[in-house]
Every structure is written in structure tokens, then in C-alpha cells.
Design a protein around this motif. Structure first.
Motif, PDB file in Angstrom:
ATOM      1  N   GLU A  11       0.981  -1.214   0.137  1.00  0.00           N
ATOM      2  CA  GLU A  11       0.015  -0.071   0.034  1.00  0.00           C
ATOM      3  C   GLU A  11       0.862   1.345   0.074  1.00  0.00           C
ATOM      4  OE1 GLU A  11      -3.508   0.635   0.281  1.00  0.00           O
ATOM      5  OE2 GLU A  11      -3.158  -0.974  -0.878  1.00  0.00           O
ATOM      6  N   VAL A  12       2.038   1.261   0.927  1.00  0.00           N
ATOM      7  CA  VAL A  12       2.790   2.522   0.865  1.00  0.00           C
ATOM      8  C   VAL A  12       3.333   2.925  -0.358  1.00  0.00           C
ATOM      9  CG1 VAL A  12       4.631   3.565   2.061  1.00  0.00           C
ATOM     10  CG2 VAL A  12       2.880   2.311   3.475  1.00  0.00           C
ATOM     11  N   VAL A  13       4.000   1.698  -0.870  1.00  0.00           N
ATOM     12  CA  VAL A  13       4.757   2.092  -2.148  1.00  0.00           C
ATOM     13  C   VAL A  13       3.815   2.518  -3.199  1.00  0.00           C
ATOM     14  CG1 VAL A  13       6.167   0.620  -4.069  1.00  0.00           C
ATOM     15  CG2 VAL A  13       6.621   0.433  -1.591  1.00  0.00           C
ATOM     16  N   ILE A  14       2.732   2.014  -3.225  1.00  0.00           N
ATOM     17  CA  ILE A  14       1.720   2.243  -4.458  1.00  0.00           C
ATOM     18  C   ILE A  14       1.152   3.473  -4.316  1.00  0.00           C
ATOM     19  CG2 ILE A  14      -0.689   1.677  -5.415  1.00  0.00           C
ATOM     20  CD1 ILE A  14       0.219  -1.305  -5.059  1.00  0.00           C
ATOM     21  N   VAL A  15       1.034   4.058  -3.249  1.00  0.00           N
ATOM     22  CA  VAL A  15       0.303   5.361  -2.779  1.00  0.00           C
ATOM     23  C   VAL A  15       1.264   6.446  -2.878  1.00  0.00           C
ATOM     24  CG1 VAL A  15      -0.965   6.891  -1.386  1.00  0.00           C
ATOM     25  CG2 VAL A  15      -1.806   4.420  -1.403  1.00  0.00           C
ATOM     26  N   LEU A  16       2.646   5.835  -2.100  1.00  0.00           N
ATOM     27  CA  LEU A  16       3.339   6.886  -1.993  1.00  0.00           C
ATOM     28  C   LEU A  16       4.488   7.398  -3.267  1.00  0.00           C
ATOM     29  CD1 LEU A  16       4.884   7.023   1.502  1.00  0.00           C
ATOM     30  CD2 LEU A  16       4.277   9.034   0.232  1.00  0.00           C
ATOM     31  N   ILE A  17       4.917   6.368  -4.041  1.00  0.00           N
ATOM     32  CA  ILE A  17       5.787   6.608  -5.007  1.00  0.00           C
ATOM     33  C   ILE A  17       5.365   7.450  -6.215  1.00  0.00           C
ATOM     34  CG2 ILE A  17       6.973   5.244  -6.844  1.00  0.00           C
ATOM     35  CD1 ILE A  17       8.567   4.608  -4.452  1.00  0.00           C
ATOM     36  N   PRO A  18       4.188   7.338  -6.884  1.00  0.00           N
ATOM     37  CA  PRO A  18       3.976   8.245  -7.729  1.00  0.00           C
ATOM     38  C   PRO A  18       3.863   9.568  -7.401  1.00  0.00           C
ATOM     39  CG  PRO A  18       2.231   6.611  -7.801  1.00  0.00           C
ATOM     40  CD  PRO A  18       3.144   6.227  -6.810  1.00  0.00           C
ATOM     41  N   PRO A  19       3.294  10.249  -6.330  1.00  0.00           N
ATOM     42  CA  PRO A  19       3.803  11.749  -6.007  1.00  0.00           C
ATOM     43  C   PRO A  19       4.856  11.922  -5.641  1.00  0.00           C
ATOM     44  CG  PRO A  19       2.037  10.522  -4.315  1.00  0.00           C
ATOM     45  CD  PRO A  19       2.455   9.575  -5.437  1.00  0.00           C
ATOM     46  N   LEU A  20       5.571  11.105  -4.949  1.00  0.00           N
ATOM     47  CA  LEU A  20       7.040  11.353  -4.648  1.00  0.00           C
ATOM     48  C   LEU A  20       8.001  11.489  -5.768  1.00  0.00           C
ATOM     49  CD1 LEU A  20       7.851   9.446  -1.383  1.00  0.00           C
ATOM     50  CD2 LEU A  20       7.869  11.724  -1.580  1.00  0.00           C
ATOM     51  N   ALA A  21       7.480  10.578  -6.812  1.00  0.00           N
ATOM     52  CA  ALA A  21       8.424  10.681  -8.049  1.00  0.00           C
ATOM     53  C   ALA A  21       8.248  11.776  -8.848  1.00  0.00           C
ATOM     54  CB  ALA A  21       7.947   9.321  -8.788  1.00  0.00           C
ATOM     55  N   LEU A  22       6.824  12.408  -8.743  1.00  0.00           N
ATOM     56  CA  LEU A  22       6.475  13.917  -9.410  1.00  0.00           C
ATOM     57  C   LEU A  22       7.319  14.773  -8.930  1.00  0.00           C
ATOM     58  CD1 LEU A  22       4.743  14.380 -11.598  1.00  0.00           C
ATOM     59  CD2 LEU A  22       2.694  14.853 -10.367  1.00  0.00           C
ATOM     60  N   ILE A  23       7.471  14.849  -7.443  1.00  0.00           N
ATOM     61  CA  ILE A  23       7.911  15.934  -6.713  1.00  0.00           C
ATOM     62  C   ILE A  23       9.497  15.998  -7.151  1.00  0.00           C
ATOM     63  CG2 ILE A  23       8.595  16.493  -4.499  1.00  0.00           C
ATOM     64  CD1 ILE A  23       6.183  15.469  -3.395  1.00  0.00           C
ATOM     65  N   PHE A  24       9.999  14.763  -7.089  1.00  0.00           N
ATOM     66  CA  PHE A  24      11.185  14.953  -7.627  1.00  0.00           C
ATOM     67  C   PHE A  24      11.568  15.370  -8.934  1.00  0.00           C
ATOM     68  CE2 PHE A  24      14.847  12.458  -9.574  1.00  0.00           C
ATOM     69  CZ  PHE A  24      15.954  13.011  -8.717  1.00  0.00           C
ATOM     70  N   LEU A  25      10.736  14.787 -10.073  1.00  0.00           N
ATOM     71  CA  LEU A  25      10.982  14.972 -11.138  1.00  0.00           C
ATOM     72  C   LEU A  25      10.917  16.777 -11.512  1.00  0.00           C
ATOM     73  CD1 LEU A  25       9.269  12.466 -13.549  1.00  0.00           C
ATOM     74  CD2 LEU A  25      11.631  13.350 -13.327  1.00  0.00           C
ATOM     75  N   GLY A  47       7.284  23.109 -14.269  1.00  0.00           N
ATOM     76  CA  GLY A  47       5.684  23.128 -14.070  1.00  0.00           C
ATOM     77  C   GLY A  47       5.107  22.382 -15.284  1.00  0.00           C
ATOM     78  N   ALA A  48       5.359  22.593 -16.488  1.00  0.00           N
ATOM     79  CA  ALA A  48       5.041  22.063 -17.678  1.00  0.00           C
ATOM     80  C   ALA A  48       5.244  20.545 -17.452  1.00  0.00           C
ATOM     81  CB  ALA A  48       5.355  22.652 -18.901  1.00  0.00           C
ATOM     82  N   MET A  49       6.353  20.087 -17.079  1.00  0.00           N
ATOM     83  CA  MET A  49       6.671  18.606 -17.122  1.00  0.00           C
ATOM     84  C   MET A  49       5.608  18.172 -15.905  1.00  0.00           C
ATOM     85  SD  MET A  49       8.753  17.837 -19.106  1.00  0.00           S
ATOM     86  CE  MET A  49       9.481  16.399 -18.545  1.00  0.00           C
ATOM     87  N   GLY A  50       5.660  18.859 -14.790  1.00  0.00           N
ATOM     88  CA  GLY A  50       4.723  18.345 -13.607  1.00  0.00           C
ATOM     89  C   GLY A  50       3.201  18.230 -14.213  1.00  0.00           C
ATOM     90  N   ALA A  51       2.619  19.338 -14.772  1.00  0.00           N
ATOM     91  CA  ALA A  51       1.348  19.197 -15.362  1.00  0.00           C
ATOM     92  C   ALA A  51       1.029  17.982 -16.143  1.00  0.00           C
ATOM     93  CB  ALA A  51       1.109  20.604 -15.993  1.00  0.00           C
ATOM     94  N   ALA A  52       2.162  17.832 -17.077  1.00  0.00           N
ATOM     95  CA  ALA A  52       1.938  16.660 -17.968  1.00  0.00           C
ATOM     96  C   ALA A  52       2.025  15.495 -17.162  1.00  0.00           C
ATOM     97  CB  ALA A  52       3.065  16.715 -19.225  1.00  0.00           C
ATOM     98  N   GLY A  53       3.079  15.293 -16.115  1.00  0.00           N
ATOM     99  CA  GLY A  53       3.127  14.307 -15.313  1.00  0.00           C
ATOM    100  C   GLY A  53       1.517  14.134 -14.795  1.00  0.00           C
ATOM    101  N   ALA A  54       1.314  15.062 -14.070  1.00  0.00           N
ATOM    102  CA  ALA A  54      -0.131  14.833 -13.077  1.00  0.00           C
ATOM    103  C   ALA A  54      -1.143  14.190 -14.159  1.00  0.00           C
ATOM    104  CB  ALA A  54      -0.552  16.212 -12.561  1.00  0.00           C
TER     105      ALA A  54
END
Lengths: 577, 181
Positions: free
Chosen positions: A296-310, A326-333
Motif C-alpha cells: 500500500e505504502v509503495v503504491i500510494v507514495l511512489i507516484p507523487p514522490l516521483a513527481l515531486i522529484f521530477l 511546471g509544464a513537465m509536472g502538469a503533464a506528469g499529473a
């Protein structure tokens, strides 16, 4: 009489326009109209005073000033980060994070409150929108905290304060606008604000822990029947260690032939993907390698954390400009929302519409402020303000304390966009004259604004929170007990200690400017030839970073203080061309 | 008479809303152009000034052409700590007076100034000073169009305020979505 008016036109204009703003007409148009009205008065009075440098042809500069606002690359980051935040918010990231992290920490006393602070920080680093964070956490966490016996005041205070973190944690809109008005790069602003933001989060956590030890009755642990996870921390630690290993290995042996910063980003991304894939495989094939908790923790946490890092990582490393980030983040979101199957026409359109309307009102306040500014500077209003502020006793410190007070009071009534566009430009020349580092100054203003958001009775966050907190007695659907309403006075009481903590952070940042000014210590670019000497170093410098994807953000440069270069990243940053 | 004028107001509102509805897609366009440009710059070392300029053309279109719709939806921020204590009727009067004395002159002046500003660029076919940059007049046209739309919306708002003060009921559009910002 006319002479008197002509010579005091600047104070008269300033006070009149401020009074006009109180009419409650849209700020953007009031500023523009005030600017134009006093332009006419100024031109008519110019024969009477040599302080007035206005003439009709000057009006023709207005369209090109609007054009300048339009072609400003910094401001372009505003819609990008807003859109990113709205998409994430509408794809239910907050709900999942609160649920999982709440369960992770819940069994500890004060754990739910700690989870709220941590999720608030994560949301701040992704959505960056105060109202969204406060309302999401108020809707999801508040009922749970109340259900299991948290004091309503402390539960409210924690949610309000954590939600407001979005003001100071990069990629906050406040910092973008501030950077634009101060004429400094947004990237520096982000790097400068990073440590103070971490300190704020750290102090919030420390406060929660302190309360849980000395006032345990205010924040009990989750009772057994409410716990979803039964053990399984071991495999969570396992997957983190293995993923960090993957990142290190990839950094050292993989992606050769790319510039070192790109290798870093690529390795961390690879490790995140690895962790996610292993977890998905484990779940789909029921391999039983990992506990339910770890999955659960990995599945929930990794995507937003990866986005923050990116987004933030690439900006900090100097790979991407904040606008690109910002543009990459928006596309990532958008990609994240698609994967979570939450991307649909209604959601997309409402996020686009809200972004467009925010952009329209923000940019028009800026246009109005520029029109006001042309007249105000034309009648030497800036000199008037400068003289006024330079007369303050106490030099730098006196000025900072005074400005903090002013901005704090204004922040209780005005939106931060108005403060940034009207007040900040007037303060900048004085700050530079006093030798104040402008990034430091901007961060101080940011912390101030964040504090005023929390301050009763007008703080914006308190309003947002009030709108979602139960205002009459309610029946808890889980326990079927009658619960008391959250009284407004309790919300105020809960916010008070956090206001105190904010003032503490403000004092720390004012006393130790090095916490912010370390942004300068990233060494200047070194010609490409030196890069060959670095691979060993950059390999070794990695450990600082994967930590950030592993969820232990506070361990970063918070400890590097003022003296050390930020992270070990400087050798990496150095090799960029 | 009143009903004819109200029809004009409704026609203006319809046009404004049309812009508000479709222009927001340019946010997505700007995001995609900017992201694509960032990727191609890093990955393939290919970048173009035309793309960089295109992103702010899109953004310019977004805020210039949405401003009128934002006015229609009452989405421009106000400082209402004082006026929230007044009656609705007093606030309507304030709005009406300010629409006439603040907003309308501002829009007329800016429309007129940006017309010459646009015309100069359009006649000369000027391009941006960046290498490979775009033609400039479309961006300047956005400024002109934005202020003209805003002027028309101001007229519509004036009509609606007068109607409200005369006791004709007007439904004000809600502002859902923005409450999250």
C-alpha cells in the motif's frame, strides 16, 4: 493650495487608491482606474511641482507594458503549477495519501496528527494550493481524528497549519510571484525557501511529538479495531533498501554517456519504477514477498514522490527552468490521473477552467498594478516610500521587523497577489539599499504571508477550514455516536500554537540568513572539460538524494545549515554548461 | 426598451462565455508545447524559439480572453471586508458606479492604445527579435481583443446592474471550481 497638493501628490495618491480598494470593487480594475485618474491629475499639476514627471505620451507605453507581462517566462509557471495541482487534487491523491500514511502512523500516539503534517507537506510540494490542501485534509482527516478522541482544537490547528504549508514549500505560487517582483530567478527562490520550509515542517512535527508525550489525552493512538495494517514494517524497509541500491547501481554503472545530472534523474526514476513494478508484480501474482502495508505504502507514495522529484529535483539541479518543470509536472499529473483512471472530460475541463480564471484575475491584478505603478513612480512615489522606510530606526533588522509586521497585518485582509504586486515593488529598492539579500527578503515575506493565513479572525485558511468542518452536532457513521460540532473558537485556539511556531521560524530565518543564502554557494559553472574528473565524485554524492524519494525528505539539506554547500549536489550542478 | 437592452446584454454574455469556454483549452496546449519543448531540448538538444514563444502566446490568449468571462462570473478578487457589511442594494450601486467610472474608461483607453500598438506591428509584419521567432502581431491582437471584450462585458454588467436595481431579476452565474484556489 494647488502647490500643497502638487507637492504631496504621492501620499495623496497612495491613500486615495487604498481607500478606493475598500469599495470592494475588483482590485485589478480599481488599481488601473486609480492609476489613470491620478495620471490625469499628475499631468495637470506637473507645472506646479518638479517632482512630477508625467506627460500624455507616456500613456502609450501601457500596451507594451501589458505585452511585457504576457511574454514574461517566469509568470508562465503560474498556470502550469496551478493546473498540476488541480489535476492531482481532483484525481484523489490527497485522499489516498491521508488514508495510507494515517494508517502507517496511526497506531502511535499523535500518529494521525503527524500523518496530517507529513501529508500536508507532500501536498504542498505537489498541489501547492492552500485551499485544496486544507479542505481535503479537513474533510478526510478531521472526522477520523475527532472519532478517535483527538481534541478538536489540536485536530483543527494541525490541519489548518499543515494545509497552509503550500505557501512556503516549493513550487508555491507565492514564491514564483515573489521572484518575479523581486527580479530574481525562481530557481534561487526555491532553493532558498527549501531549508526554511523543512525547518517549518520539522518544528510542526516536533510540536506534535511534544504534545503526544506531555498531553497524551489530546491525541490518542488509533484503537486496535481501526487499524488496517497488522505489522509488516520489515518488508517496507526491505523494499526501500533494495530500491536505493538500484538507484546507486544505476547511477554508477547505467546511463553512461549522459551528463551526470541526467544520470541522476534517470537512476532515481528507474529505482522508483523498479519499486513500483516489484510491488505490482507481488500483488498481482500473490508472491507474498511483501506485506500488505509495504504494498500500500509503495503504491500510494511512489507516484507523487516521483513527481515531486521530477519537478523540484530537475529545477534544483538546474536541468529544467521552473517553467519547464511546471509544464513537465502538469503533464506528469495528467499521466498519473490517467493511470489512476480518474482522467475524464469533466475533471480535465474543470481544472482547465479554474486555471484560466485564476490566470485571468492574477494577471489582471498585475496589469492594474503596473498602471498604478507608472503614475506612482512618475510622481516620485517610490522616493517618498523609500525616504519613509529609510527613516526607520534599527537598520536592516528594524526594517525587516517593520516590514514583517506590515505584511502580516496586510496579509490578514489582502490576498497575497495584491501584496506581491502592490506592496513588494515599493519595498525592494529599500531592501537593496540596506544590503538585504532579495531572496532572503522574499522568503521572509513568504513566511509572513503564511502566518497571516493562519491568523484569526480573517486568516484565509481558517475560512477554508470552517467551510468543511462540522458546524453542528453530527452522528459519526462508523461509531454511530453523536459528535459535537467544531466551534469556531476551537479552530482559533488550535491555530494559535502554530502561529507561535511560525513566528519562531521567522525569527530563526531572520537571525540566520545563511539558511536561505546558501543558494549562492552552488559554485559557478565549470567548463565541460572538468566533468571527466567527476564521475567518481558524483557517484559518491548520490546517497543524499534517493532518501528524498524514499520518503525521508527532512534529512536533506536541513542539516547542511548555512556553511555547507546545499546537498552534495554542487559537483553535479557544476558540470552543467 | 428594457427588454431590448437586456437582450443586448445577454448577447454580449453569450459571446464572452464562448471565449471563456474554449480558450481554457489553450492552458493544455501551453502545457503540452512547453513540456514537449523541454523534453526535446534535454533529450535531443533540439529547441526552437518559435516553440518557446508559442507557449506564452497561448498563455496570453488564456488570460486576455478569459478576463471578460471572469468579470461575468464575478471571479476577479475584491477586498470585501468593509462592503460585506453593507446591504446587497448598496453593493449593487457601488458596482454600477465603479463599472461606469473605473472599468469603462480603463477599457476604452486600453482598447484605443492597443489598436495603434497592434496596427503598427500588423502593417510592418514585425517578427520577434529572437532567432526564428514568431510574427508579433497575433500576440498584440490578443491584447486588443482582450480589452475590447472586457469593454463589451462592462457594458453588459452595467445593463444588468441597472436592471437589478430596477427590480428585474437576473441570475448571476455561479463560480464553481474557483473555490479551490
Amino acid at each position: 493650495m494647488i502647490d500643497l497638493i502638487a507637492h504631496n501628490l504621492a501620499p495623496i495618491m497612495f491613500c486615495s487608491v487604498m481607500a478606493m480598494l475598500l469599495l470592494g470593487y475588483p482590485v485589478a480594475f480599481t488599481l488601473a482606474a486609480g492609476g489613470l485618474a491620478f495620471f490625469v491629475i499628475g499631468v495637470e499639476l506637473s507645472p506646479y511641482s518638479n517632482e512630477i514627471n508625467l506627460s500624455w505620451p507616456l500613456l502609450q507605453s501601457h500596451p507594451s507594458r501589458v505585452f511585457g507581462i504576457m511574454s514574461n517566462e517566469t509568470l508562465l509557471a503560474i498556470p502550469f503549477f496551478t493546473f498540476m495541482g488541480l489535476v492531482l487534487e481532483r484525481s484523489g491523491v490527497a485522499e489516498d495519501l491521508l488514508d495510507t500514511i494515517g494508517q502507517l502512523f496511526g497506531p502511535v500516539r499523535g500518529g494521525l496528527a503527524l500523518a496530517v503534517v507529513l501529508v500536508g507537506s507532500l501536498l504542498a510540494a505537489t498541489t501547492g494550493i492552500v485551499a485544496a490542501s486544507v479542505m481535503a485534509m479537513g474533510l478526510i482527516s478531521l472526522p477520523i481524528m475527532l472519532r478517535y478522541g483527538y481534541s478538536p482544537a489540536i485536530a483543527s490547528g494541525t490541519v489548518v497549519a499543515s494545509g497552509t504549508l503550500a505557501q512556503i514549500v516549493p513550487p508555491s505560487l507565492v514564491l514564483i510571484v515573489m521572484a518575479d517582483q523581486l527580479g530574481r530567478p525562481v530557481g534561487d527562490m526555491y532553493v532558498g525557501a527549501f531549508v526554511p520550509a523543512m525547518i517549518t515542517i520539522g518544528i510542526y512535527c516536533a510540536f506534535v511529538v511534544w504534545l503526544s508525550i506531555f498531553r497524551p489525552s489530546m491525541m490518542p493512538a488509533l484503537p486496535l479495531e481501526a487499524r488496517k495494517f497488522k505489522g509488516g514494517l520489515g518488508s517496507l524497509a526491505g523494499i526501500i533498501v533494495v530500491s536505493v541500491g538500484v538507484a546507486l547501481a544505476a547511477q554508477r554503472w547505467g546511463f553512461t554517456g549522459f551528463a551526470s545530472e541526467i544520470r541522476l534523474v534517470a537512476s532515481v526514476t528507474l529505482a522508483a519504477l523498479f519499486a513500483l513494478c516489484v510491488t505490482m508484480l507481488n500483488r498481482k501474482l500473490s508472491l507474498g514477498l511483501m506485506s500488505y502495508l509495504a504494498e500500500e505504502v509503495v503504491i500510494v507514495l511512489i507516484p507523487p514522490l516521483a513527481l515531486i522529484f521530477l519537478v523540484l529535483g530537475t529545477i534544483f539541479l538546474g536541468i529544467a527552468t521552473p517553467t519547464e518543470g511546471g509544464a513537465m509536472g502538469a503533464a506528469g499529473a495528467l499521466v498519473l490521473a490517467f493511470i489512476r483512471r480518474r482522467l475524464n472530460y469533466t475533471m480535465l475541463k474543470s481544472a482547465l477552467d479554474a486555471t484560466a480564471r485564476l490566470a485571468a484575475f492574477v494577471m489582471f491584478i498585475l496589469i492594474g498594478a503596473r498602471i498604478f505603478g507608472l503614475t506612482f513612480y512618475g510622481i516620485n512615489g517610490n522616493l517618498w516610500i523609500e525616504e519613509l522606510l529609510l527613516q526607520l530606526p534599527g537598520g536592516q533588522l528594524g526594517f525587516l521587523v517593520f516590514v514583517s509586521l506590515i505584511v502580516f497585518v496586510l496579509g490578514c485582509f489582502l490576498d497575497f497577489f495584491e501584496i506581491a504586486f502592490i506592496v513588494v515593488p515599493l519595498l525592494v529598492p529599500v531592501a537593496s539599499q540596506l544590503g538585504i539579500d532579495l531572496i532572503w527578503f522574499g522568503v521572509i515575506l513568504g513566511i509572513n504571508l503564511q502566518t497571516s493565513f493562519l491568523t484569526p479572525p480573517f486568516g484565509f485558511s481558517l475560512f477554508y477550514f470552517r467551510s468543511v468542518a462540522p458546524d453542528e452536532d453530527w452522528t459519526d457513521p462508523v461509531t454511530t455516536r453523536r459528535m459535537k460540532a467544531v466551534r469556531t473558537i476551537e479552530i482559533y485556539k488550535g491555530a494559535l500554537p502554530f502561529i507561535g511556531l511560525q513566528v519562531l521560524v521567522l525569527a530563526i530565518v531572520i537571525i540566520f540568513p545563511g539558511l536561505v543564502t546558501h543558494y549562492k554557494e552552488v559554485p559557478p559553472p565549470i567548463p565541460g572539460g572538468i566533468q571527466q574528473n567527476l564521475p567518481g565524485m558524483s557517484g559518491g554524492s548520490l546517497p543524499g538524494l534517493p532518501g528524498s524519494t524514499g520518503g525521508s525528505l527532512p534529512g536533506l539539506p536541513g542539516s547542511s545549515g548555512g556553511g555547507l554547500p546545499p546537498l552534495q549536489l554542487s559537483p553535479l550542478g557544476a558540470s552543467q554548461d | 426598451m428594457m427588454s431590448l437592452i437586456l437582450k443586448i446584454s445577454r448577447a454580449i454574455d453569450a459571446v464572452t462565455e464562448l471565449f471563456g469556454r474554449y480558450v481554457s483549452w489553450f492552458v493544455l496546449a501551453a502545457v503540452l508545447v512547453s513540456a514537449a519543448n523541454a523534453i526535446s531540448r534535454k533529450a535531443f538538444n533540439v529547441s526552437s524559439n518559435a516553440w518557446l514563444e508559442l507557449q506564452w502566446y497561448f498563455f496570453g490568449a488564456v488570460f486576455m480572453l478569459t478576463a471578460a468571462d471572469a468579470l461575468r462570473r464575478n471571479a476577479h478578487v475584491r477586498i470585501d471586508i468593509v462592503t460585506s457589511m453593507l446591504t446587497q442594494k448598496t453593493r449593487d450601486v457601488i458596482d454600477l458606479v465603479c463599472h461606469i467610472t473605473f472599468l469603462t474608461p480603463f477599457c476604452i483607453l486600453m482598447s484605443w492604445l492597443s489598436w495603434t500598438f497592434f496596427l503598427r506591428a500588423a502593417l510592418s509584419g514585425e517578427t520577434s527579435s529572437n532567432f526564428g521567432g514568431l510574427v508579433i502581431w497575433p500576440a498584440r491582437f490578443l491584447i486588443l481583443l482582450g480589452f475590447v471584450l472586457l469593454l463589451f462585458q462592462a457594458v453588459s454588467e452595467i445593463i444588468k446592474r441597472i436592471a437589478v436595481l430596477r427590480g428585474v431579476s437576473i441570475d448571476t452565474p455561479s463560480d464553481e471550481g474557483l473555490d479551490l484556489l
